[in-house]
Design a protein around this motif. Structure first.
Motif, PDB file in Angstrom:
ATOM      1  N   GLU A 167      -6.304   1.309  -4.144  1.00 20.28           N
ATOM      2  CA  GLU A 167      -6.152   0.386  -3.049  1.00 20.28           C
ATOM      3  C   GLU A 167      -7.391   0.072  -2.616  1.00 20.28           C
ATOM      4  N   ALA A 168      -8.481   1.174  -2.308  1.00 20.01           N
ATOM      5  CA  ALA A 168      -9.624   0.815  -1.763  1.00 20.01           C
ATOM      6  C   ALA A 168     -10.553   0.055  -2.720  1.00 20.01           C
ATOM      7  N   PHE A 169     -10.618   0.344  -4.101  1.00 18.17           N
ATOM      8  CA  PHE A 169     -11.008  -0.619  -5.097  1.00 18.17           C
ATOM      9  C   PHE A 169     -10.617  -1.919  -4.961  1.00 18.17           C
ATOM     10  N   ASP A 170      -9.613  -2.254  -4.775  1.00 16.09           N
ATOM     11  CA  ASP A 170      -9.023  -3.603  -4.702  1.00 16.09           C
ATOM     12  C   ASP A 170      -9.392  -4.131  -3.509  1.00 16.09           C
ATOM     13  N   ALA A 171      -9.547  -3.565  -2.499  1.00 16.56           N
ATOM     14  CA  ALA A 171      -9.710  -4.170  -0.897  1.00 16.56           C
ATOM     15  C   ALA A 171     -11.041  -4.383  -0.952  1.00 16.56           C
ATOM     16  N   ARG A 172     -12.069  -3.505  -1.575  1.00 18.51           N
ATOM     17  CA  ARG A 172     -13.347  -3.760  -1.554  1.00 18.51           C
ATOM     18  C   ARG A 172     -13.910  -4.981  -2.706  1.00 18.51           C
ATOM     19  N   LEU A 173     -12.970  -5.027  -3.627  1.00 14.66           N
ATOM     20  CA  LEU A 173     -13.365  -6.192  -4.718  1.00 14.66           C
ATOM     21  C   LEU A 173     -13.063  -7.556  -3.986  1.00 14.66           C
TER      22      LEU A 173
END
Length: 301
Positions: free
Chosen positions: A152-158
């Protein structure tokens, strides 16, 4: 993201006072340069030592590995690392434990990158670190998680990087695909892991590895976390050499091309590159953006 503000004032007078109270034989040594990290402040002490003090409560909480475990787990390592030689306790209004560590000479890998031989040094060093962790080993609340935990954090940062114009949508899709391919592989058994292998925590001398710093985040975790981070550090030009040396020193898992381990390494590299790119401070941001584009290039047929 940016380097957090210190939660307590730390200055030379405080350090000298703590030394005078608790390690009087070191108190007359001159204090040298101050290095401000994410979680700790470090003061050079004479020629060969440094005083290291948490500057945030979260840093004090995760310091258990550095203070209590590192002297034991680093005993057989062949590469330099600042294992504490003295421990300190709260005093003079300072609320947390602190340490005196060896001062390691060298430049940061951000300033003087590892050569191919240095990348091999790093791979061999990480193979030494990645040994089975006991059941009571610490677990890092932020970095020991599985790929699914950080998705989830990866996608939000992306998405934020795309919105800011730092990455285009096509590269973002490629990074997601790399991440998802790695996340679909079996989770390996956790090992001791450093969990913050970036250019400020790796020292070099003439391109060779001169030390690995800052073990505050170290904990039991997926070993491909370190390997993915190391790939973002050494870049595509040296990643293969680093992983080859890791395997040569009998690392705990196979990471050859096409293996599940390699898919996880690339997924971790994608996640860490995006994390670094999301930090406002340099050189983290530029290093992360460069690494993200390299992950995309490596993913292409």
């Amino acid at each position: 993201m940016r380097t957090p503000e210190a939660e307590i004032a730390i200055d030379a007078a405080l350090v000298k006072g703590l030394l005078a109270d608790q390690h009087a034989d070191l108190a007359t040594r001159p204090l040298g340069e101050r290095i401000e990290g994410w979680d700790n402040a470090t003061f050079r002490l004479g020629d060969d030592l440094a005083v290291r003090l948490p500057r945030r409560e979260v840093g004090a909480r995760i310091a258990v590995t550095e203070l209590d475990w590192l002297p034991e787990i680093a005993d057989s390592w062949a590469f330099p690392t600042p294992v504490p030689v003295r421990l300190g306790v709260p005093g003079r209004g300072y609320p947390w434990r602190w340490s005196v560590v060896p001062w390691l000479e060298g430049a940061t890998a951000f300033d003087e990158p590892l050569t191919n031989a240095g990348a091999r040094d790093l791979g061999a060093a990480l193979a030494q670190v990645h040994r089975p962790a006991p059941a009571d080993a610490p677990v890092n609340p932020y970095r020991s998680g599985s790929l699914a935990d950080v998705a989830e954090a990866f996608d939000a940062r992306l998405r934020s990087l795309v919105a800011a114009g730092d990455l285009d949508a096509e590269d973002a899709d490629a990074l997601r695909a790399v991440f998802e391919d790695g996340a679909a592989t079996p989770e390996p058994e956790p090992t001791w892991s450093h969990l913050d292998v970036h250019g400020a925590n790796v020292l070099t001398r003439h391109g060779r590895l001169a030390g690995i710093l800052d073990w505050g985040d170290a904990a039991a975790a997926d070993p491909t976390t370190d390997l993915g981070q190391a790939c973002t550090l050494v870049g595509s030009v040296h990643c293969e050499a680093m992983l080859d040396a890791y395997a040569t020193v009998d690392g705990p898992m196979r990471v050859g091309l096409g293996s599940p381990g390699r898919l996880r390494v690339e997924a971790r590299a994608a996640a860490y590159a995006v994390t670094l790119a999301s930090i406002d401070d340099e050189p983290y941001r530029s290093a992360g953006l460069r690494a993200a584009r390299e992950v995309v290039e490596r993913s292409r047929p």
